[in-house]
Design an enzyme around this catalytic site. Structure first.
Site, PDB file in Angstrom:
ATOM      1  N   CYS A  86      -8.013   3.148  -8.937  1.00 42.87           N
ATOM      2  CA  CYS A  86      -7.008   3.965  -9.755  1.00 42.87           C
ATOM      3  C   CYS A  86      -6.618   2.884 -11.142  1.00 42.87           C
ATOM      4  O   CYS A  86      -7.579   2.782 -11.961  1.00 42.87           O
ATOM      5  CB  CYS A  86      -5.587   4.258  -9.148  1.00 42.87           C
ATOM      6  SG  CYS A  86      -5.048   5.747  -9.887  1.00 42.87           S
ATOM      7  N   LEU A  87      -5.575   2.019 -11.137  1.00 40.62           N
ATOM      8  CA  LEU A  87      -5.305   1.311 -12.299  1.00 40.62           C
ATOM      9  C   LEU A  87      -6.481   0.093 -12.293  1.00 40.62           C
ATOM     10  O   LEU A  87      -7.181  -0.210 -13.176  1.00 40.62           O
ATOM     11  CB  LEU A  87      -4.037   0.715 -12.196  1.00 40.62           C
ATOM     12  CG  LEU A  87      -3.673  -0.378 -13.357  1.00 40.62           C
ATOM     13  CD1 LEU A  87      -3.451   0.500 -14.529  1.00 40.62           C
ATOM     14  CD2 LEU A  87      -2.512  -1.274 -13.185  1.00 40.62           C
ATOM     15  N   SER A 125       2.934   2.900  -7.978  1.00 40.23           N
ATOM     16  CA  SER A 125       2.420   3.350  -9.225  1.00 40.23           C
ATOM     17  C   SER A 125       3.290   4.260  -9.857  1.00 40.23           C
ATOM     18  O   SER A 125       3.007   4.611 -11.285  1.00 40.23           O
ATOM     19  CB  SER A 125       1.242   4.256  -9.151  1.00 40.23           C
ATOM     20  OG  SER A 125       0.124   3.095  -8.497  1.00 40.23           O
ATOM     21  N   GLU A 152      -7.912   5.247  -0.088  1.00 48.39           N
ATOM     22  CA  GLU A 152      -7.053   4.921   0.905  1.00 48.39           C
ATOM     23  C   GLU A 152      -6.192   5.953   1.220  1.00 48.39           C
ATOM     24  O   GLU A 152      -5.632   5.959   2.235  1.00 48.39           O
ATOM     25  CB  GLU A 152      -6.574   3.589   0.440  1.00 48.39           C
ATOM     26  CG  GLU A 152      -5.152   3.931  -0.448  1.00 48.39           C
ATOM     27  CD  GLU A 152      -5.326   4.085  -1.699  1.00 48.39           C
ATOM     28  OE1 GLU A 152      -6.505   4.470  -1.960  1.00 48.39           O
ATOM     29  OE2 GLU A 152      -4.553   4.256  -2.631  1.00 48.39           O
ATOM     30  N   ASN A 205      -3.118   9.983  -8.306  1.00 55.11           N
ATOM     31  CA  ASN A 205      -1.911   9.852  -8.785  1.00 55.11           C
ATOM     32  C   ASN A 205      -2.031   9.149  -9.907  1.00 55.11           C
ATOM     33  O   ASN A 205      -1.967   7.725  -9.956  1.00 55.11           O
ATOM     34  CB  ASN A 205      -0.888   9.038  -8.005  1.00 55.11           C
ATOM     35  CG  ASN A 205       0.091   8.549  -8.719  1.00 55.11           C
ATOM     36  OD1 ASN A 205       0.612   8.861  -9.901  1.00 55.11           O
ATOM     37  ND2 ASN A 205       0.986   7.494  -8.114  1.00 55.11           N
ATOM     38  N   GLN A 256      -9.319   1.469 -14.085  1.00 55.29           N
ATOM     39  CA  GLN A 256      -9.135   1.745 -15.633  1.00 55.29           C
ATOM     40  C   GLN A 256      -9.166   0.028 -16.160  1.00 55.29           C
ATOM     41  O   GLN A 256     -10.049  -0.175 -17.075  1.00 55.29           O
ATOM     42  CB  GLN A 256      -7.533   2.267 -15.711  1.00 55.29           C
ATOM     43  CG  GLN A 256      -7.434   3.623 -15.329  1.00 55.29           C
ATOM     44  CD  GLN A 256      -6.172   3.893 -15.474  1.00 55.29           C
ATOM     45  OE1 GLN A 256      -5.139   3.432 -15.734  1.00 55.29           O
ATOM     46  NE2 GLN A 256      -6.031   5.044 -14.853  1.00 55.29           N
ATOM     47  N   GLY A 304       1.827   2.504 -14.994  1.00 56.94           N
ATOM     48  CA  GLY A 304       1.985   2.399 -16.422  1.00 56.94           C
ATOM     49  C   GLY A 304       0.423   2.530 -17.253  1.00 56.94           C
ATOM     50  O   GLY A 304      -0.587   2.546 -16.481  1.00 56.94           O
ATOM     51  N   GLY A 363      -1.846   0.633  -9.759  1.00 58.32           N
ATOM     52  CA  GLY A 363      -0.547   0.014 -10.309  1.00 58.32           C
ATOM     53  C   GLY A 363      -0.096   1.162 -11.319  1.00 58.32           C
ATOM     54  O   GLY A 363      -0.519   1.944 -11.790  1.00 58.32           O
ATOM     55  N   HIS A 423      -7.701   7.872  -4.957  1.00 53.02           N
ATOM     56  CA  HIS A 423      -7.414   7.180  -3.855  1.00 53.02           C
ATOM     57  C   HIS A 423      -8.206   7.222  -2.455  1.00 53.02           C
ATOM     58  O   HIS A 423      -7.739   7.959  -1.767  1.00 53.02           O
ATOM     59  CB  HIS A 423      -5.846   7.216  -3.509  1.00 53.02           C
ATOM     60  CG  HIS A 423      -5.112   6.854  -4.812  1.00 53.02           C
ATOM     61  ND1 HIS A 423      -4.749   5.616  -4.990  1.00 53.02           N
ATOM     62  CD2 HIS A 423      -4.685   7.310  -5.850  1.00 53.02           C
ATOM     63  CE1 HIS A 423      -3.913   5.085  -6.072  1.00 53.02           C
ATOM     64  NE2 HIS A 423      -4.090   6.367  -6.504  1.00 53.02           N
TER      65      HIS A 423
HETATM   66  N1  LIG Z   1      -2.357   5.061  -9.021  1.00 52.19           N
HETATM   67  C1  LIG Z   1      -2.390   4.378 -10.186  1.00 52.19           C
HETATM   68  O1  LIG Z   1      -3.027   3.231  -9.902  1.00 52.19           O
HETATM   69  C2  LIG Z   1      -2.100   4.743 -11.483  1.00 52.19           C
HETATM   70  C3  LIG Z   1      -3.105   3.995 -12.818  1.00 52.19           C
HETATM   71  C4  LIG Z   1      -2.123   4.246 -13.857  1.00 52.19           C
HETATM   72  N2  LIG Z   1      -0.979   3.705 -13.937  1.00 52.19           N
HETATM   73  C5  LIG Z   1      -1.981   5.783 -14.090  1.00 52.19           C
HETATM   74  O2  LIG Z   1      -1.189   6.714 -14.343  1.00 52.19           O
HETATM   75  O3  LIG Z   1      -3.217   6.317 -14.691  1.00 52.19           O
END
Ligand SMILES: NC(=O)CC[C@H](N)C(=O)O
Length: 361
Positions: A250-251, A49, A336, A292, A254, A224, A222, A334
């Site tokens: 996280c990603l 990420s 995990e 993150n 989203q 971006g 992930g 997260h």
């Molecule tokens: N750790 C992630 O999956 C980050 C998700 C996405 N890239 C963000 O910065 O928000």
């Protein structure tokens, strides 16, 4: 101290910090972000990420416990979150040339050099972080003398396609078949699933996983901007017509939000730390979580049949969503961990409980 080369960190607002190199000596540009965790640099640096990002550690002393060995377990590294360092560069205050840990195999500096990733120390990371907090994450570049480069914005690209697997890979041999959509997955997500009697089928980010027979779908973390990952959003959209359990992190959170019809937006400087408090909506339970991310779901844009599942107690941003009737949920933080607190790992159990329920139907 060894003879070290100097290099500059230049921010897009014109601020310049001069530091000393302890990693690979090449100029590099990216988005400058800070994280406040006190430990866990082997995990953070290998978290996909962070692709495209120059990472600033607010904890002042880094490198003192070295870098762990590369033993594998279940086909993945035991002590790293992926196969290589993903940050574009590391910025710290005080580098420990000496390191000591029962599991240390090499120094942080040598590891950065092997991965061709620059590292700067002797930077006033407190002053730098204040700038990033006040003005927001911004573009920046590390410049070695005689090697000028331009600024570069990683968020204008699809970074997920760079870090996902090329082909399907299978792990474990458990009863529950889980498709893991790899947008840049951290190894500990695979470990957490494997500990729960699963077979994990890891597929590329743009693979139409709806064609695979399975018991549950997992959407990984992930790098971006989630708006760049349209193919995955479309595939998740198809899965929402069914009732097969879905969990995202996280990603993945989203992308689930966008597939549901909601919007995402960029946070000023994001959340990158081990101590983010999140409240489970409808309860008085607060969990301390590892985070993150730089983007978040705008939960006001979610359609009627979805609701917030967690909210961040520091800034009230959304930290997770769930469908009101179907077994779909995800978290911005997260569960995990790796690194960070493991207090919310029970969410993986909830996912498996959903899988068992769905299987009986
Ligand atoms: N750790 C992630 O999956 C980050 C998700 C996405 N890239 C963000 O910065 O928000």
């Amino acid at each position: 101290m060894q003879n070290v080369q100097k290099a500059k960190l230049i921010l897009e607002d014109g601020t310049v910090f001069e530091g000393k190199s302890f990693g690979y000596e090449k100029s590099i540009a990216g988005e400058v972000v800070f994280y406040t965790a006190m430990t866990g640099y082997p995990e953070s640096l290998t978290d996909p990420s962070y692709t495209g990002q120059i990472l600033v550690s607010t904890y002042p002393m880094i490198g003192n416990y070295g870098v762990p060995n590369d033993v594998e377990e279940d086909g993945i590294f035991r002590y790293f979150e992926s196969d290589k360092i993903h940050v574009s560069a590391l910025i710290i205050s005080d580098y420990s040339f000496e390191y000591s840990h029962w599991n240390a195999m090499k120094s942080l500096g040598d590891w950065l050099k092997e991965n061709e990733v620059p590292g700067l120390f002797d930077i006033d990371t407190r002053a730098l972080t204040k700038i990033l907090r006040e003005k927001g994450s911004m573009l920046g570049k590390i410049v070695f003398e005689g090697n000028e480069i331009d600024f570069y914005d990683p968020n204008e690209e699809n970074l997920v396609s760079r870090v996902s697997v090329d082909d399907i890979q299978t792990y474990g041999n458990g009863d529950h078949k889980v498709v893991l959509v790899d947008c840049g997955v951290k190894n500990n997500i695979i470990r957490c699933l494997l500990r729960r009697n699963t077979t994990v089928i890891r597929v590329p980010w743009d693979y139409d996983f709806n064609t695979i027979e399975c018991d549950g779908i997992f959407l990984s973390n992930g790098p971006g901007d989630p708006a760049m990952v349209q193919e995955t959003v479309e595939n998740v959209g198809k899965a929402l017509d069914d009732v097969k359990p879905i969990m995202g992190i996280c990603l993945g959170n989203q992308l689930l939000g966008r597939a549901a019809g909601g919007d995402t937006y960029k946070l000023k400087y994001g959340h990158r730390s081990h101590n983010q408090p999140v409240l489970m909506t409808g309860t008085d339970k607060c969990y301390i979580t590892s985070q993150n991310h730089g983007y978040a779901i705008d939960d006001k844009t979610l359609p009627e049949d979805w609701e917030p599942l967690f909210v961040n107690v520091n800034d009230q941003t959304n930290e997770g969503i769930r469908h009101k009737t179907k077994p779909f949920f995800s978290t911005q933080f997260h569960p995990e961990a790796s690194s960070g607190p493991v207090d919310t790992e029970f969410l993986f159990d909830d996912f498996i409980t959903n899988i068992k329920k769905y299987k009986k139907q």
